[in-house]
Structures are given as structure tokens and as C-alpha cells.
Enzyme design. Sequence first.
Site, PDB file in Angstrom:
ATOM      1  N   ASN A 169      -7.892  53.941  37.721  1.00 25.64           N
ATOM      2  CA  ASN A 169      -7.334  52.869  36.885  1.00 25.64           C
ATOM      3  C   ASN A 169      -5.922  53.242  36.450  1.00 25.64           C
ATOM      4  OD1 ASN A 169      -7.510  54.387  34.286  1.00 25.64           O
ATOM      5  ND2 ASN A 169      -9.686  54.335  34.801  1.00 25.64           N
ATOM      6  N   PRO A 178     -21.859  58.571  34.053  1.00 30.00           N
ATOM      7  CA  PRO A 178     -22.373  58.889  32.709  1.00 30.00           C
ATOM      8  C   PRO A 178     -21.366  58.453  31.653  1.00 30.00           C
ATOM      9  CG  PRO A 178     -21.571  60.862  33.820  1.00 30.00           C
ATOM     10  CD  PRO A 178     -21.546  59.761  34.841  1.00 30.00           C
TER      11      PRO A 178
HETATM   12  O1  C5P Z   1     -17.809  51.418  26.977  1.00 26.01           O
HETATM   13  P1  C5P Z   1     -16.326  51.536  27.063  1.00 26.01           P
HETATM   14  O2  C5P Z   1     -15.850  52.103  28.369  1.00 26.01           O
HETATM   15  O3  C5P Z   1     -15.586  50.310  26.685  1.00 26.01           O
HETATM   16  O4  C5P Z   1     -15.978  52.608  25.916  1.00 26.01           O
HETATM   17  C1  C5P Z   1     -14.727  53.179  25.775  1.00 26.01           C
HETATM   18  C2  C5P Z   1     -14.869  54.520  25.118  1.00 26.01           C
HETATM   19  O5  C5P Z   1     -15.897  55.281  25.735  1.00 26.01           O
HETATM   20  C3  C5P Z   1     -13.614  55.341  25.281  1.00 26.01           C
HETATM   21  O6  C5P Z   1     -13.498  56.170  24.133  1.00 26.01           O
HETATM   22  C4  C5P Z   1     -13.894  56.156  26.552  1.00 26.01           C
HETATM   23  O7  C5P Z   1     -13.151  57.355  26.548  1.00 26.01           O
HETATM   24  C5  C5P Z   1     -15.367  56.397  26.419  1.00 26.01           C
HETATM   25  N1  C5P Z   1     -16.088  56.450  27.724  1.00 26.01           N
HETATM   26  C6  C5P Z   1     -16.667  57.632  28.146  1.00 26.01           C
HETATM   27  N2  C5P Z   1     -17.363  57.667  29.310  1.00 26.01           N
HETATM   28  C7  C5P Z   1     -17.499  56.561  30.067  1.00 26.01           C
HETATM   29  C8  C5P Z   1     -16.921  55.352  29.655  1.00 26.01           C
HETATM   30  C9  C5P Z   1     -16.215  55.334  28.474  1.00 26.01           C
HETATM   31  O8  C5P Z   1     -16.518  58.659  27.474  1.00 26.01           O
HETATM   32  N3  C5P Z   1     -18.171  56.631  31.202  1.00 26.01           N
END
Ligand code: C5P
Length: 443
Positions: free
Chosen positions: A238, A333
Site C-alpha cells: 500500500n 493476523p
Molecule cells: O482494522 P484496521 O486495519 O482498520 O485497524 C488499523 C489499526 O490496526 C492500525 O493501528 C494498524 O496498525 C493496526 N493493524 C494491525 N494489524 C493488521 C491490521 C491493522 O496491527 N493486520
Amino acid sequence: MTALTNKHILLGVTGGIAAYKSAVLARRLMDEGAAVQVIMTPGAQAFVQPLTFQALTGNPVRLDLLDPAAEAAMGHIELARWADAILIAPASANTLARLAHGMASDLLSTVCLATEAPIHVAPAMNRLMWQNTATIANCQTLASRGVLFFGPAEGAQACGETGAGRMLEPEEIRDALLTCLHPDARSSEVGSTTPADRYSHTGRTASRSTAGRLSGKRILITAGPTRESIDPVRYISNHSSGKMGFALAEEALKAGAQVTLIAGPVSLQSAPGIRRIDVISADDMLRAVLAQAGSADVFISVAAVSDYRLEQVMDQKIKKNNDHMALSLVRNPDILKSVASLTERPFCVGFAAETEQLEAHARAKMQSKRLDMIAANHVGQPANPVFGTDTNSLEVYWPGKHGHAHIPAASKHEVAASLLSIIAERLKARESHDDKCPPGVQR
Ligand code: C5P
């Protein structure tokens, strides 16, 4: 007992018609058990008599910097030390400007320069004065130094106009101060915001100078994207540049923390003193994070972790033999959730990039991942591209009715310093709450 019980509150009253409400405010603070010492500017005295505040607080009101008798009783430096918190209500445009410029031209501005206590302001002024770019710049300067803003509210103004610039009601200011001094005070009511949160153009922003505020704390930060291989030459990733996470790492270091930065593939240098671990995929990042999380006091998960990875990574480069091709992906994860689920877990801060319903989505994410705090921003709008830029603005939420602070648009370093200040305050509140709670009592 409330967060104001036995606290020394220095109430600055400046020149505005809302000064008459400050008498009620002084009373409300005292109702909570606070000792209140009032400083009035000359402008304030044009609206309300010092005697009003003296009668209410039981303390002589301080009016002049160069008053020999008053200085002999308690000098301005002692006054600055006496305060557990400074609250300026109403805070006029003039006072905000003087504070922003570090003036020491009267007693109130001098005490504000000489104090280590947190400073809170409840602005009150005509809507055009509030919207003036000079005032906005002054507020941003103050916010970036950690001054907390309560309001102003919108509505009918004494000048006959309608708009933003009304001082919050005394009870709203008291509640906002209660929250700031003890953020867990109202933590049972989740999900709504205070008027202060809604109305302020700088919001309630906590970004006091971070120097030393995280001294001795071990902070673990993830930053940048992750990369999920498709085959030996291709990957899914990304646009995350890593700049926000790197800025947080540097600012945390400046604030005295021991910083471990787990970085996805980015082209950024990290400052000397930061312990950096480079990783590629979400799985690598998870392993590195879990190896460090047990010894961290704070985990800030800034990385834009790929949500999916290839079910099966190809050993050889995929040939373009077909017009269509499908990749089978499986969920990665959730690193942050994994850390937040640990029994001995650090204070967990997540980031949320949202395109709509910012607060609702961010709070839902905070709850579902069991976070202590979430920093959210609107993305995908032309005004806030975020990825790769050097600026950002954040809405920060934590559990509790008043758990919100707005960090106005600024450089990622300034925003990082502001966020770390909020984290430091929440940590402090949590630690002092833990000290007071007998073992087994839930926070
Ligand atoms: O669920 P979402 O991706 O929107 O959540 C964002 C938060 O979760 C961010 O702090 C990101 O660093 C963390 N995250 C994570 N592992 C993932 C996805 C998101 O630590 N697989």
C-alpha cells in the site's frame, strides 16, 4: 473525591462579557473541592469587580504583576508553582495572542510562562475574531505547545451575531477540566463527546512540550506498509510512507523514551538512538512485535499492515499466459489486536484511517481491538491526502464520554509530539489511578 478535590486551580479571567459567568465557574470548581485563586486582567475588571471573586473564593484576587504587597504575600513565581492547573475563562483573543507570543506583559501571561502546570483555555470572542487567521494561528501555536482548548461554543453572541465564539457554560468547563485532570473520571459513559470537542476549531488539543515526559518509558512503534509476496518478483502493498510512525519514534526519543521501531519496507532513515528492526511482511512484523511487546510500556501501531496475503506464494515468476487471473488471499493476523489481547499488555494505541463516520468507526475499532486509545484521520479527501505527505491532523479517542482530543493540521512531527503528550497524560492518569485502586479493582 473528584479529580478537582484539593487541587489548586489558578483561574485567569480576561476581558470579555463572559467574565460574569466565571464567577459561577469559580463556585463550580470549589464545589468539587478545588482551591481557587483568581487572576484578573485589566480588561476583566471592566466587566466584573474583583470583590465578586474574592467573596466567592475566599482569596484576594491578584490583579497586578508589579503590586509590592501582593508580591510579598505570594510572588508570581510562587503563584505559578502553587497551581496544579491553570484555567483561563474567558480567554480573549488578546490573551491568546499574548500567550502565543510568550509575552510577560501582565500577571496572567507571566504566570503562564513561569508555570509547569497544564494550561487550559475557554476562548470567548466575536465569531469573526475567532475565525481570524491571526487567532487561528495563535491557537495552533498554543495547541502545539500543549495548551488545551475548551470550546468555544456556537450560538447567539453578546454582540448580536451568531456563530462560534461563545464561552462554554461553567458546568461544561468544569466537566472538561475534570476530564483533563483525571481522564477516567467519567469513563463509564462511552461514545459521546463534550461540547468542547464539538465546537473548538483547534479542539481540545494536548501537545505540551514532550521533553522528558516519557522518560524511562519503553515505546514500541510499528511504521510503514507491509509487503506480501505474490511470486519472487511481485508483491501486494500500500501507499504508506512510514513518515508518521518515524516522526512518532523520533518525538518519543526526544521525550525521553527508549524507542523500538519496527519498520516495514520504507526509504526513511531513523534517528540515531532509535532501535530499528526492519521487516517485510505482516507475519514478520507480528513476530518482531510479539518478541518486543512484553517489555514495552506503550505500543503504537502506526503500520498500514496488509490485511491479506497470498494463500500460496509462487516459487517461480507467474507467466502472463491467461487474459484473466485470480489470486487467492487469506487474512493476515491483526498485530495490534494480538498485542492488546496479551495478559501483560502495554498501553495500546491504534491508528484508524476512515473515509466516513470517523468517530463511530474509530470508537468501534477501539472497542473491538480492546485498545486504550485510537488516533483517527479522514482519508481519501482532496484536503487530507495523508499518505506520503509531511502533514497530518488527528482525532484522538479513548474510552469515556470525554475521551477525545483534536490535533489540528500540522507537520507530522508536531502531530506526533501532540499525540505523545496525550499518551503521556493518559499513562500518568492511569498510573495514578492504579496506585489508588486496591489490587483487583478494575480500571
Ligand atoms: O482494522 P484496521 O486495519 O482498520 O485497524 C488499523 C489499526 O490496526 C492500525 O493501528 C494498524 O496498525 C493496526 N493493524 C494491525 N494489524 C493488521 C491490521 C491493522 O496491527 N493486520
